[in-house]
Every structure is written in C-alpha cells, then in structure tokens.
Write an enzyme that holds these catalytic residues in place. Structure first.
Site, PDB file in Angstrom:
ATOM      1  N   LYS A  53     -82.628  75.560 -15.712  1.00 28.65           N
ATOM      2  CA  LYS A  53     -83.007  75.901 -17.084  1.00 28.65           C
ATOM      3  C   LYS A  53     -82.591  74.791 -18.041  1.00 28.65           C
ATOM      4  O   LYS A  53     -81.611  74.089 -17.777  1.00 28.65           O
ATOM      5  CB  LYS A  53     -82.324  77.201 -17.506  1.00 28.65           C
ATOM      6  CG  LYS A  53     -82.779  78.415 -16.741  1.00 28.65           C
ATOM      7  CD  LYS A  53     -81.953  79.615 -17.174  1.00 28.65           C
ATOM      8  CE  LYS A  53     -82.389  80.862 -16.426  1.00 28.65           C
ATOM      9  NZ  LYS A  53     -81.464  81.984 -16.679  1.00 28.65           N
ATOM     10  N   TYR A  82     -57.433  49.529 -20.433  1.00 30.15           N
ATOM     11  CA  TYR A  82     -56.808  50.853 -20.499  1.00 30.15           C
ATOM     12  C   TYR A  82     -55.324  50.697 -20.796  1.00 30.15           C
ATOM     13  O   TYR A  82     -54.706  49.697 -20.423  1.00 30.15           O
ATOM     14  CB  TYR A  82     -56.992  51.591 -19.165  1.00 30.15           C
ATOM     15  CG  TYR A  82     -58.393  52.106 -18.975  1.00 30.15           C
ATOM     16  CD1 TYR A  82     -58.756  53.378 -19.419  1.00 30.15           C
ATOM     17  CD2 TYR A  82     -59.370  51.314 -18.377  1.00 30.15           C
ATOM     18  CE1 TYR A  82     -60.048  53.846 -19.260  1.00 30.15           C
ATOM     19  CE2 TYR A  82     -60.666  51.786 -18.208  1.00 30.15           C
ATOM     20  CZ  TYR A  82     -60.995  53.053 -18.651  1.00 30.15           C
ATOM     21  OH  TYR A  82     -62.268  53.510 -18.488  1.00 30.15           O
ATOM     22  N   LYS A 115     -64.279  44.986 -23.967  1.00 33.28           N
ATOM     23  CA  LYS A 115     -63.951  46.271 -24.590  1.00 33.28           C
ATOM     24  C   LYS A 115     -62.627  46.773 -24.054  1.00 33.28           C
ATOM     25  O   LYS A 115     -62.347  46.625 -22.861  1.00 33.28           O
ATOM     26  CB  LYS A 115     -65.056  47.280 -24.273  1.00 33.28           C
ATOM     27  CG  LYS A 115     -64.919  48.614 -24.960  1.00 33.28           C
ATOM     28  CD  LYS A 115     -66.203  49.415 -24.802  1.00 33.28           C
ATOM     29  CE  LYS A 115     -66.247  50.169 -23.500  1.00 33.28           C
ATOM     30  NZ  LYS A 115     -67.531  50.871 -23.289  1.00 33.28           N
ATOM     31  N   MET A 116     -61.820  47.350 -24.944  1.00 29.98           N
ATOM     32  CA  MET A 116     -60.545  47.934 -24.547  1.00 29.98           C
ATOM     33  C   MET A 116     -60.476  49.374 -25.046  1.00 29.98           C
ATOM     34  O   MET A 116     -61.240  49.784 -25.913  1.00 29.98           O
ATOM     35  CB  MET A 116     -59.386  47.131 -25.138  1.00 29.98           C
ATOM     36  CG  MET A 116     -59.365  47.133 -26.661  1.00 29.98           C
ATOM     37  SD  MET A 116     -57.963  46.263 -27.362  1.00 29.98           S
ATOM     38  CE  MET A 116     -56.659  47.485 -27.147  1.00 29.98           C
ATOM     39  N   LYS A 117     -59.536  50.131 -24.466  1.00 30.32           N
ATOM     40  CA  LYS A 117     -59.364  51.528 -24.847  1.00 30.32           C
ATOM     41  C   LYS A 117     -58.271  51.663 -25.896  1.00 30.32           C
ATOM     42  O   LYS A 117     -57.254  50.954 -25.848  1.00 30.32           O
ATOM     43  CB  LYS A 117     -58.985  52.363 -23.626  1.00 30.32           C
ATOM     44  CG  LYS A 117     -59.952  52.217 -22.480  1.00 30.32           C
ATOM     45  CD  LYS A 117     -61.338  52.703 -22.836  1.00 30.32           C
ATOM     46  CE  LYS A 117     -62.286  52.540 -21.657  1.00 30.32           C
ATOM     47  NZ  LYS A 117     -63.666  52.912 -21.969  1.00 30.32           N
ATOM     48  N   GLU A 164     -72.149  58.079 -25.171  1.00 34.79           N
ATOM     49  CA  GLU A 164     -71.727  58.041 -23.761  1.00 34.79           C
ATOM     50  C   GLU A 164     -71.528  59.438 -23.176  1.00 34.79           C
ATOM     51  O   GLU A 164     -71.785  59.657 -21.995  1.00 34.79           O
ATOM     52  CB  GLU A 164     -70.418  57.247 -23.651  1.00 34.79           C
ATOM     53  CG  GLU A 164     -69.845  57.201 -22.264  1.00 34.79           C
ATOM     54  CD  GLU A 164     -68.473  56.540 -22.240  1.00 34.79           C
ATOM     55  OE1 GLU A 164     -68.256  55.560 -22.980  1.00 34.79           O
ATOM     56  OE2 GLU A 164     -67.613  57.015 -21.483  1.00 34.79           O
ATOM     57  N   HIS A 173     -73.538  52.604 -20.509  1.00 36.41           N
ATOM     58  CA  HIS A 173     -72.183  52.740 -19.972  1.00 36.41           C
ATOM     59  C   HIS A 173     -72.217  52.712 -18.443  1.00 36.41           C
ATOM     60  O   HIS A 173     -73.225  53.061 -17.832  1.00 36.41           O
ATOM     61  CB  HIS A 173     -71.622  54.091 -20.445  1.00 36.41           C
ATOM     62  CG  HIS A 173     -70.396  54.546 -19.707  1.00 36.41           C
ATOM     63  ND1 HIS A 173     -70.448  55.342 -18.584  1.00 36.41           N
ATOM     64  CD2 HIS A 173     -69.087  54.326 -19.935  1.00 36.41           C
ATOM     65  CE1 HIS A 173     -69.219  55.592 -18.163  1.00 36.41           C
ATOM     66  NE2 HIS A 173     -68.376  54.988 -18.960  1.00 36.41           N
ATOM     67  N   GLU A 183     -72.731  47.114 -19.548  1.00 33.14           N
ATOM     68  CA  GLU A 183     -71.290  47.042 -19.348  1.00 33.14           C
ATOM     69  C   GLU A 183     -71.000  46.561 -17.920  1.00 33.14           C
ATOM     70  O   GLU A 183     -71.736  46.883 -16.993  1.00 33.14           O
ATOM     71  CB  GLU A 183     -70.705  48.453 -19.549  1.00 33.14           C
ATOM     72  CG  GLU A 183     -69.214  48.550 -19.382  1.00 33.14           C
ATOM     73  CD  GLU A 183     -68.690  49.961 -19.724  1.00 33.14           C
ATOM     74  OE1 GLU A 183     -69.464  50.927 -19.679  1.00 33.14           O
ATOM     75  OE2 GLU A 183     -67.487  50.072 -20.038  1.00 33.14           O
TER      76      GLU A 183
HETATM   77 MG    MG Z   1     -66.642  54.917 -23.928  1.00 37.25          MG
END
Ligand code: MG
Length: 386
Positions: free
Chosen positions: A97, A153, A179-181, A262, A319, A338
């Site tokens: 569904k 990270y 890119k970093m967290k 994302e 992503h 990425e």
């Molecule tokens: Mg992200």
C-alpha cells in the site's frame, strides 16, 4: 532469462574503519543468480542496502525475494529479452500500500541495485551507459563525475587528530570537497572540530557539515546562527526530516546552502519537502539515496516531483557512497555523488583503479555496476553467490 536464486546476508559495518566499533550498524548484501550464461558462468547481480539504515534481511528473505522468484519469468522480461528492473520492481511492490514506508523501501532498493547490475551485464554495458541509453539520451557526464569525500564522524578516542588526519587523506586522494558529522558534541566543540577539519582540507568553502537530523528547533537555529558566517559548502540534515516547519524556519535563518532529503523515502515525502520545507532550488542540495528510496524507479519519481517544482538535476547529490550512485549521477546528469573513502569497509572507495582528481572520479567501464573492480567487494559478493 530468469532469476534462479537470491541470497542475502547481513554484515556489520563501521563509521570508522573495520567493523570493530560499529555500534551495531549493519547492511544487507544480496546476490541474484540468473540462468543467462556468459563465458561459461551465470550472470549474477550484486547489490547492498547502502549505509545508514541497517540490514533488511527479514523483509528481503520473507517478502521481496519470494515475490521476484515466484513471478512468472516472462512478466519480468523486456522487449530486448533482458530482465527488466522496472517490471521486477512492479513484482516486488505487488500488494504494497502507499505510505508507511518503514524500511521496506531499503529492502527493495538493495534488490533493485542487483537487478540493474544484471540488466547492464546482460546488455554488456557499464551501468551508466546502459541507463543513459535506456532513460533517454546522455543527459550527463560520460567519463567522470563530481564527487566529495564523506567521513568525519565523532571519534570516541582521539577525535581531533582522527578528524584532521582523515581530511588530509581526502585532500591527498584528490578530493576538493568533503563532509564531516556534527551534532553529537556541544556546538562549541563542533565549531572547533569544523575549524580543524577546514584547516586540514584547505578552506571552509570545501567542507560540508551533517548534523544527522540531531537538532530540535532551538538547537538547529542556534547552530544555523553560529555556522552562517563560516562559508561552509553546505549544512545537511539539520532537523527531523519530517519536521517541515522547522526546516522552513532554518531556511529563513540560514542563507548559505542547506542539504536535505536523505531520510525521506518516497515521491510523496519529496513533494512535502518541496511544498513546505522552503528550501531554495538556486543553492540547496538534495541528498535522497536511491537505494533507500525504493531503488531507481522510486528515485526517478522523486526527481520528477522535484524538477516539476523548479529544481535542477544538478541539485541532486545522492547519499550513500556507492558505485550505483556514481553511475546514476553520470547517466542522469546529477550534481555529483558521495564517496566514503575510509569508513564503512568494505563498502568504501570506488573501483581499485578509480582516479580521483580535482574533485572528479572516473567511471568504472566494466559491465554492470562494476563491484568486481573493487577487490574487497568482489571477494565478498563472490562468496555470497557461492
Ligand atoms: Mg546526512
């Protein structure tokens, strides 16, 4: 041509290097064996559930693999006699569904990746060339794709040293952007981490930051005010993905580019983001992961929804850090893809012979997705397929 066997295995993966310290994160790998022979061996399609949403073994084994195996073979074949991933997708979605995506969209995405691998191998083309032919002309790049390196990270032990080293390695590998967290430490600590990472990379304009949807509205607005003057590449996943009111407030408060999408999984959710998120098509970035969005058929629906709302395909930066996204970026003319050069082994890097230079990656020219061009993945998938 028919699918004879589908195998799934759940594997631990880590945000750092090896599976130690994975924090329980997993992904599903799948191998779909067909009866089409090539050079004396059956064509086998490989896929995995990208990263970040855990393995989907139960759903794959109990629901979606049986539907593929039980569908009459002729209903899954296109006019060219090759397994048609769009028809296979319809078979997998039988009885499902609308809405309530849960993570069935990830289970389907993992199988869909393998189905495209099969189709391109049967057509004897690398996936980007197969898709460009199939989906209406070569919209995009044919030899290389813009990429950025993802990692950064928060490290449980020596965070700043690890972060600086990782960013330097990205630059040494040929990446311009990375890119970093952020979001798991205090804002003051994150500001210091951003300074360290940007210095290692070269300049703040090369660095995107990803809060992994951690901030509530006050924390998000505080972060937006603090980060606004830094001139970062983009600020990603700031708040709850379905809190469009906060997303809209953040877009008013933060003028530089924002990344979102994302953790949205369907065309209907993309439509809500387009209508209520107040993002800016002239600068913001759309991160939908094709594997998490019901595979390529679902991803194409999302592209349709967003482009109808004034977004260019160049705004899409999928992503996941997988080769699948690299092929899609090329074939569909997306902004870029990425790459995770270090984290999530063995799903890190691209092909063994990929060249990254000036922020662009070469495309694998092997038939299919080309997982076989990566020694660690080749071994993993061959073992799974038996
Ligand atoms: Mg992200």
């Amino acid at each position: 041509m028919r699918i004879l066997d589908i195998r799934e295995r759940s594997l631990p993966i880590s945000r750092y290097t090896g599976p130690a310290g994975a924090g329980g994160l997993t992904t599903s790998v799948v191998a779909l064996t067909t009866d089409r022979m090539k050079a004396g061996r059956p064509i086998v399609g490989y896929g995995y559930a990208s990263i970040g949403r855990y393995a989907q073994g139960g759903l794959i084994r109990e629901r979606f693999a049986p539907r593929l195996l039980q569908a009459p073979a002729e209903t899954l074949i296109g006019n060219d006699g090759i397994l048609d991933p769009f028809k296979a997708w319809q078979a997998m979605m039988t009885g499902e569904k609308p809405g309530g995506h849960g993570e069935r969209c990830v289970a389907i995405g993992a199988l869909d990746m393998a189905l495209w691998d099969i189709a391109a191998k049967a057509a004897e083309l690398p996936l980007h060339a197969y898709l460009a032919d199939r989906l209406g002309g070569r919209a995009g790049q044919t030899d290389r794709v813009r990429v950025y390196a993802s990692g950064g990270y928060h490290h449980p032990r020596n965070d700043l040293a690890w972060l600086a080293d990782e960013m330097r390695r990205f630059a040494d590998l040929g990446f311009i952007n990375a890119k970093m967290k952020i979001g798991s430490a205090s804002l003051d600590q994150d500001l210091h981490r951003i300074e360290v990472a940007a210095a290692a990379l070269g300049e703040p304009g090369r660095l995107a930051v990803d809060a992994m949807n951690a901030y509530d509205r006050p924390a998000g607005l505080a972060a937006a005010a603090t980060l606004s003057p830094l001139g970062l590449w983009w600020f990603e996943d700031i708040c709850d993905p379905l809190d469009f009111e906060t997303q809209s407030a953040l877009a008013s408060a933060y003028a530089p580019p924002i990344g979102a999408g994302e953790a949205l999984f369907s065309a209907a959710e993309a439509g809500l983001l387009a209508r209520h998120g107040d993002l800016r098509p002239d600068r913001d970035v759309l991160l939908f992961d094709p594997v998490h969005c019901y595979g390529l058929p679902g991803y194409l629906q999302i592209i349709e929804v967003m482009t109808a709302k004034g977004w260019a395909r160049q705004a899409f930066w999928p992503h996941g850090g997988h080769l699948f996204a690299l092929h899609l970026a090329a074939a569909l003319g997306l902004g870029g893809a990425e790459v995770t050069p270090i984290a999530f082994q063995p799903f890190c890097g691209l092909a063994d012979d990929s060249v990254i230079a000036d922020g662009f990656a070469t495309l694998p020219q092997a038939e299919g997705i080309g997982f076989e061009t990566n020694t660690a993945l080749k071994r993993l998938f061959a073992e799974l397929a038996g």
